[in-house]
Enzyme design. Structure first.
Site, short mmCIF file in Angstrom:
data_model
loop_
_atom_site.label_atom_id
_atom_site.label_comp_id
_atom_site.label_asym_id
_atom_site.label_seq_id
_atom_site.Cartn_x
_atom_site.Cartn_y
_atom_site.Cartn_z
CG HIS A 50 -0.49 0.28 2.58
ND1 HIS A 50 -0.17 -0.74 3.46
CD2 HIS A 50 0.09 1.29 3.26
CE1 HIS A 50 0.40 -0.23 4.41
NE2 HIS A 50 0.52 0.94 4.72
CG ASP B 134 -0.07 -4.19 2.40
OD1 ASP B 134 0.34 -3.78 1.70
OD2 ASP B 134 -0.57 -3.20 3.45
CB SER C 246 3.51 1.87 5.68
OG SER C 246 2.41 2.63 6.41
#
Length: 297
Positions: free
Chosen positions: A139, A169, A245
């Site tokens: 993402h 992911d 992230s």
């Protein structure tokens, strides 16, 4: 007096009921989003400095400080609190014994930047290969844009996405023209237990080179964020925010035990509430092998 005590008791019960009715919101850690100012030098500044223009959750004075410094070509590596105290971007909260772990791992942590004509974003990544193979969350790089990687020594180099796994992911990014980088070392799921001290590396709120510490709070968590269904995750109370992230969750031996992927928030807050989640090492290494085979084929 009895009436007063009963009223206080009723208010106490009501407050607990209200607390239980406030659900936690679970979502992948968004990359830090930046809308380009009208300054034509914006692209150069994105490449050369921390991509921070907006802070989330009650940091209006700090956000204004970062925006002003950033737009004027200054460094955004520190924020000013409401009291005016300067806060360094690297924070270790559990004593000097963790400093050697930070020194060992920090060269293997990078910032992944994605630039487009309308906006820019950044997340984190870890070095897998000496030649600049980088692991991050899918993402982080899923928006259309030009990808680059900023190393721990401040160099920024162009990069391209070479393999993705939307189910877990995860994604691989190949940075250009690099040699001699320090790859991370992965642990195993069996090497980490609930209660173990862990460090989270990355660029929360765009503050690159940040380290936070906590413990493994739980294992085997399953999350449905609406867009993704992730299972077998590690839960940690190490502070994780937007920009973390794809960064590393590391044990006290310096091994990566997870890749930061999601956070829980409560109410209107979008910041850390001590509930962060990471993809465990065994899953990461298995997916990386599959992704590397796609590159080689």
């Amino acid at each position: 007096m009895t009436e007063l005590l009963n009223r206080n008791a009723d208010e106490h019960r009501t407050s607990h009921i209200a607390a239980y009715r406030a659900p936690a919101h679970l979502f992948p850690i968004p990359p830090v989003m930046v809308r380009p100012p009208r300054d034509p030098r914006w692209k150069r500044r994105i490449a050369g400095g921390a991509a921070v223009l907006v802070l989330i959750g009650g940091g209006s004075s700090a956000g204004a400080f970062l925006t002003e410094e950033y737009l004027n070509g200054g460094s955004a590596s520190a924020a000013t609190s409401a009291s005016g105290t300067t806060v360094a971007s690297t924070t270790v909260t559990e004593g000097d014994e963790l400093a050697p772990v930070v020194a060992k791992v920090q060269p293997s942590i990078v910032t992944v930047l994605v630039d487009s004509t309308r906006e820019s974003s950044l997340g984190s990544g870890v070095v897998l290969g000496e030649d600049g193979l980088i692991l991050t969350n899918n993402h982080v790089i899923s928006s259309n844009g030009t990808v680059s990687v900023r190393l721990s020594d401040g160099r920024t180099v162009p990069a391209e996405v070479v393999a993705t796994d939307t189910t877990h992911d995860l994604a691989l990014v190949q940075a250009s023209g690099l040699t001699g980088l320090t790859p991370v070392t992965f642990g195993t799921d069996d090497s980490v237990a609930v209660g173990d001290t862990v460090l989270a590396f990355g660029a929360p709120l765009g503050l690159e080179g940040t380290v936070t510490s906590g413990i493994v709070s739980a294992k085997g968590r399953s999350l449905d964020t609406g867009d993704e269904k992730l299972s077998g995750l590690l839960q940690t109370d190490a502070a994780i925010n937007q920009g973390n992230s794809g960064g590393a969750l590391v044990d006290t031996s310096g091994q990566v035990v997870g890749v930061n992927v999601a956070i829980a928030t409560s109410g209107d807050s979008t910041g850390s509430v001590g509930l962060g989640f990471a993809i465990p090492a065994d899953t990461v290494t298995s997916v990386v092998k599959q992704l590397e085979s796609q590159i080689d084929s």
